[in-house]
Design a protein around this motif. Structure first.
Motif, short mmCIF file in Angstrom:
data_model
loop_
_atom_site.label_atom_id
_atom_site.label_comp_id
_atom_site.label_asym_id
_atom_site.label_seq_id
_atom_site.Cartn_x
_atom_site.Cartn_y
_atom_site.Cartn_z
N LEU A 165 0.83 -1.20 0.00
CA LEU A 165 0.00 0.00 0.00
C LEU A 165 0.87 1.25 0.00
CD1 LEU A 165 -2.77 -1.08 2.55
CD2 LEU A 165 -3.11 -0.61 0.13
N LEU A 166 1.95 1.21 0.77
CA LEU A 166 2.87 2.35 0.78
C LEU A 166 3.53 2.53 -0.58
CD1 LEU A 166 4.60 1.78 4.25
CD2 LEU A 166 3.08 3.67 3.65
N SER A 167 3.85 1.42 -1.23
CA SER A 167 4.58 1.50 -2.49
C SER A 167 3.74 2.07 -3.63
CB SER A 167 5.11 0.12 -2.89
OG SER A 167 4.06 -0.74 -3.23
N VAL A 168 2.40 2.04 -3.48
CA VAL A 168 1.55 2.64 -4.51
C VAL A 168 1.03 4.00 -4.05
CG1 VAL A 168 0.86 0.52 -5.66
CG2 VAL A 168 -0.44 1.30 -3.69
N GLY A 169 1.66 4.57 -3.04
CA GLY A 169 1.33 5.92 -2.63
C GLY A 169 0.05 6.04 -1.83
N LEU A 170 -0.34 4.97 -1.12
CA LEU A 170 -1.58 5.00 -0.34
C LEU A 170 -1.31 5.02 1.16
CD1 LEU A 170 -3.86 2.52 -2.34
CD2 LEU A 170 -3.81 5.02 -2.44
N LYS A 180 -6.64 -2.71 -5.60
CA LYS A 180 -6.80 -3.97 -6.33
C LYS A 180 -5.44 -4.55 -6.71
CE LYS A 180 -11.14 -2.34 -8.40
NZ LYS A 180 -11.76 -1.89 -9.66
N ILE A 181 -4.50 -3.69 -7.08
CA ILE A 181 -3.16 -4.17 -7.41
C ILE A 181 -2.55 -4.88 -6.22
CG2 ILE A 181 -0.81 -3.47 -8.01
CD1 ILE A 181 -1.96 -1.11 -9.53
N VAL A 182 -2.68 -4.28 -5.05
CA VAL A 182 -2.11 -4.84 -3.83
C VAL A 182 -2.68 -6.23 -3.56
CG1 VAL A 182 -2.05 -4.57 -1.32
CG2 VAL A 182 -1.57 -2.61 -2.80
N ARG A 183 -3.96 -6.43 -3.82
CA ARG A 183 -4.57 -7.73 -3.59
C ARG A 183 -3.95 -8.81 -4.46
NH1 ARG A 183 -11.00 -7.25 -3.63
NH2 ARG A 183 -10.73 -9.48 -3.23
N HIS A 184 -3.54 -8.45 -5.68
CA HIS A 184 -3.00 -9.45 -6.61
C HIS A 184 -1.53 -9.74 -6.36
CE1 HIS A 184 -6.41 -10.02 -9.31
NE2 HIS A 184 -6.66 -8.74 -9.20
N LEU A 185 -0.83 -8.85 -5.65
CA LEU A 185 0.61 -9.04 -5.49
C LEU A 185 0.96 -10.30 -4.71
CD1 LEU A 185 1.88 -5.41 -4.85
CD2 LEU A 185 2.41 -6.89 -6.78
N GLY A 186 0.11 -10.68 -3.76
CA GLY A 186 0.41 -11.85 -2.95
C GLY A 186 -0.12 -13.14 -3.52
N SER A 187 -0.67 -13.11 -4.74
CA SER A 187 -1.28 -14.30 -5.32
C SER A 187 -0.23 -15.36 -5.65
CB SER A 187 -2.05 -13.93 -6.59
OG SER A 187 -2.53 -15.09 -7.24
N ALA A 188 -0.58 -16.62 -5.38
CA ALA A 188 0.32 -17.73 -5.71
C ALA A 188 0.16 -18.18 -7.16
CB ALA A 188 0.05 -18.90 -4.77
N LEU A 189 -0.84 -17.64 -7.87
CA LEU A 189 -1.06 -18.01 -9.26
C LEU A 189 -0.01 -17.37 -10.16
CD1 LEU A 189 -4.92 -17.52 -9.43
CD2 LEU A 189 -3.70 -19.70 -9.35
N THR A 190 0.37 -18.09 -11.21
CA THR A 190 1.30 -17.55 -12.20
C THR A 190 0.72 -17.74 -13.59
OG1 THR A 190 2.50 -19.64 -12.37
CG2 THR A 190 3.32 -18.02 -10.77
N ASP A 191 1.40 -17.17 -14.58
CA ASP A 191 0.97 -17.25 -15.98
C ASP A 191 -0.43 -16.67 -16.17
OD1 ASP A 191 1.44 -17.64 -18.62
OD2 ASP A 191 0.90 -19.77 -18.63
#
Length: 763
Positions: free
Chosen positions: A326-331, A352-363
């Protein structure tokens, strides 16, 4: 091995795309790379990325479900394309705001809430219980008075009831309880009251029953009362139907009535904290979960460094990781208890970006729609790191974007153009950012040319002072606003720019008109022509040509298609699933009936006119000066690519603001008297469109107008006569006056992030 097969595995191949304005293009998008698609507004960027690639991927995913599930999912039409290959599961991260659910906060939207509740359930003293005991969305943790909402709604009984009337006369001042309707019958036929007796003559017991009875079994109801039903008082019924479970779809009349009859206030039991007493008094180092949620994310991050306990260390690691994102996207200025529905489109997209960063899914293919919107150049750099992290995790990242900083980090750039609308829809360039800067495209030329400061700074003819600016996070400073020049108000997201320019300035000096990005009423039944006030003139022209009334050329009146009622589509409600909208089979999406569509003006129907952009509309009505002049303003504010009949609910925030600016300017008789505040008007604009807007600003100021523009775009800042920089950070770290002066002086201000960015952009 077939080389084409190998290439197909490494790319998303689009062959013969003709969606919207795309002109039968074929393009290969590399997988597991960061690709930025750019081009002027209306050139076809979104048509390629969102309406073709992402739409087809989502349609194919939906088709993979069982028929039972498919029949309950929205049915999306296939995009106009000959063939596509190499598609993967696609996540679209756009700028749609979060829904208006009062139970959703930054904490729940970012998935921090479960981890924080876990920490408090394990180590807080005295313990309130398991994790649900710390949730305002669970009966175990919510405040019983407000049921976890933090506020209570009071019904104004004095406003609701007319004591001079009896039941037959309709004593309830709410249309849903008027005589003859279903809810009126419930108390009229309950057998408890004399229907001829004015309410002012009721005993205390009778009035209490009339207002507050709750599921009362009736001793002797009228035969017309439902046999198995129980009686609720008027206030009880209103609370159950319109307060606790307010319908999602209510008419504007009912909404206005409810606003008049109800008042919202902070819950006195929990003081807005949403939680019950046990959760509020359960502490870690003297702080409750309420305290954690109320502090800015940046402060919470510092606090987390002091919390050490091996019992919850895995949860703390997860919390720190998400807070860092959240800090890294200026929030960092947001608090976790902020309702997610109050976030701007850009803020919502970053969550929404932050929610996807921890996802274990790839490709996965991640699609971003202008993620830099609302970000200061200093924040864009942090956004770039997140985009690169997603790519490096083995994903394909597609970004629709104008910002030079985002384009610079791309593995590949696809530049659409050359123009907008029918003049766009072609791939002008595909290659590396370096090669783009050396190309002859509009985007390439602008990226390769350093910014230049305004040649001659205008001298103000007067100044007005904003004193003790203290709205929101502003720290009570004084600042002068020059009159007769262009002033840019700058600073990182959340620094207090808008608080100064759109709150304090017009409040202290009402002669300033704010043209902001607030939602416009009208939605699907409103369009540019109606907002600009020239829809009637267009209808009059068709009326004069045909002899029919003007109402025949309105899809909100006689001219409406009888099947879709002028919407152009038919909506099917699927209970708990999203509604499904399909094009009207009768009018083919034209919105008008046969009578209206049989009339032609210079070979064009009224539906044809609504599909035109400003230029062709002006050319079609040369003898209507109001239409010609207004379309001219639409072009000049950078909306020349938008169809004049496009529904208002599809406009971005920046487009709505520029539409309002066009309306304001088209009705202004004297620009010398204009004092206008604009809040980030360049949102969604290509650099070439920003330059056009700069020319308009210069023209207005030269004519005597005063413009105050809240802006991140350095092309606007470079052309300003005066800059007010707020900061240095966001939230509690901002709100201070960092600098006031010319752009060249700002570049010498070492502690200004805006000054540093402007210096870099001019080199």
């Amino acid at each position: 091995m077939d080389p084409h097969a190998a290439a197909g595995e490494a790319v998303i191949r689009v062959v013969g795309a003709a969606t919207n304005n795309l002109r039968n293009i074929t393009v290969d998008v590399p997988k597991k790379a960061l690709t930025v698609v750019t081009g002027i507004s209306g050139s076809g960027k979104s048509s390629l990325v969102l309406d073709t690639i992402a739409a087809e991927a989502q349609r194919l995913v939906n088709d993979s479900y069982s028929s039972f599930v498919r029949n309950r999912l929205p049915h999306m039409p296939a995009p106009e394309v000959q063939s596509m290959s190499g598609l993967t599961f696609t996540a679209i991260i756009d700028q749609r705001r979060f829904t208006g659910n009062a139970r959703s906060t930054v904490s729940t939207a970012s998935d921090l809430a479960p981890l924080i509740r876990l920490v408090f359930s394990r180590i807080a003293e005295p313990s309130a219980g398991y994790s649900p005991a710390y949730s305002f969305n669970d009966p175990a943790g919510m405040c019983p008075d407000c049921e976890g909402l933090g506020s209570v709604v009071d019904i104004d009984v004095a406003e609701l009831i007319d004591p001079q009337k009896n039941i037959n006369e309709g004593p309830v001042r709410f249309s849903q309880f008027r005589p003859g309707v279903y809810r009126w019958k419930r108390f009229a036929y309950c057998g408890l009251f004399d229907r001829e007796k004015p309410l002012k003559d009721y005993t205390d017991e009778e009035m209490n029953l009339f207002l507050y009875a709750d599921q009362m079994k009736l001793p002797n109801p009228d035969p017309r009362f439902p046999k198995t039903a129980r009686f609720d008082g008027v206030v009880t019924r209103m609370r159950d139907v319109y307060v606790k479970n307010r319908p999602a779809k209510i008419s504007s009349q009912v909404r206005e009535e409810l606003d008049r009859l109800t008042t919202h206030r902070v819950c006195p039991a929990c003081d807005g904290a949403r939680l019950n007493a046990a959760a509020r008094t359960s502490l870690i180092d003297g702080l409750s979960i309420v305290d954690w949620s109320a502090m800015p994310v940046a402060e919470l991050r510092a606090l987390l460094e002091k919390v050490k306990d091996p019992r919850v260390e895995p949860a703390l690691v997860g919390i720190r990781r998400t807070v860092d994102a959240l800090l890294s996207v200026g929030l960092g200025y947001l608090s976790l208890d902020r309702e997610s529905s109050t976030l701007s489109g850009g803020e919502a997209q970053r969550v929404k970006i932050v929610r996807h960063l921890g996802s274990a899914l790839t490709d996965i293919t991640y699609v971003f729609d202008e993620p830099s919107t609302g970000l200061h150049p200093a924040d864009v750099q942090r956004l770039n790191h997140l985009l690169l992290r997603l790519r490096d995790a083995g994903n394909t990242v597609l970004v629709v974007e104008h910002h030079p900083q985002v384009i610079r980090i791309a593995d590949q750039v696809i530049d659409m153009g050359p123009g907008a609308g029918s003049q766009g829809g072609l791939v002008q360039f595909q290659g590396t950012p370096k090669a783009l800067r050396g190309s002859d495209t509009v985007t390439g030329r602008l990226l390769s040319t350093p910014l230049k400061l305004t040649r001659a700074v205008r001298e103000p003819r007067a100044r007005v002072r904003v004193e003790n600016a203290s709205a929101h996070n502003l720290t009570g400073f004084d600042v002068d606003i020059p009159i007769g020049v262009l002033t840019a108000v700058t600073g990182v997201a959340g620094s207090g720019k808008s608080s100064l320019a759109t709150n304090e300035l017009p409040c202290q000096h009402p002669e300033f008109t704010v043209v902001g990005q607030d939602p416009l009423r009208g939605g699907v039944r409103s369009m540019s022509l109606s907002i600009l006030g020239v829809a009637d003139s267009v209808r009059d022209a068709f009326s004069a040509s045909s002899g029919l009334e003007p109402a025949w050329f309105s899809f909100n009146s006689k001219g409406a298609c009888p099947n879709c009622k002028g919407k152009g589509y038919v909506t099917t409600e699927l209970a708990f699933l999203d509604d499904v909208a399909t094009a009207c089979e009768v009018c083919g999406g034209e919105r008008f009936n046969h009578t209206a569509l049989n009339v032609r003006l210079e070979g064009h129907t009224i539906a044809d006119v609504l599909k035109m952009s400003a230029g062709p509309v002006a050319a079609l009505f040369p003898d209507r000066p109001d239409i010609v002049a207004t379309m001219g303003w639409l072009e000049r504010v950078g909306l020349g690519y938008v169809a004049v009949g496009q529904s208002l609910d599809t406009f971005s925030g920046g487009e709505k603001q520029r539409l309002l600016l066009a309306r304001h300017l088209s009705g202004s008789p004297d620009f010398a008297e204009e004092r206008i505040v604009l809040d980030e008007p360049t949102t969604g604009l290509h650099p070439s469109d920003v330059e056009r807007l700069d020319l308009l600003f210069a023209e207005l100021v030269d004519a005597g107008a005063t413009l105050v523009v809240v802006e991140h775009d350095l092309r606007v800042v470079a052309q300003a006569d005066h800059v007010i920089d707020i900061g240095p950070g966001a939230g509690t770290d901002g709100g201070r006056l960092i600098f006031a002066g010319t752009p060249s002086e700002l570049m010498r201000q070492k502690d200004s992030l805006t000054g540093r960015a402007l210096t870099a952009a001019t080199r």
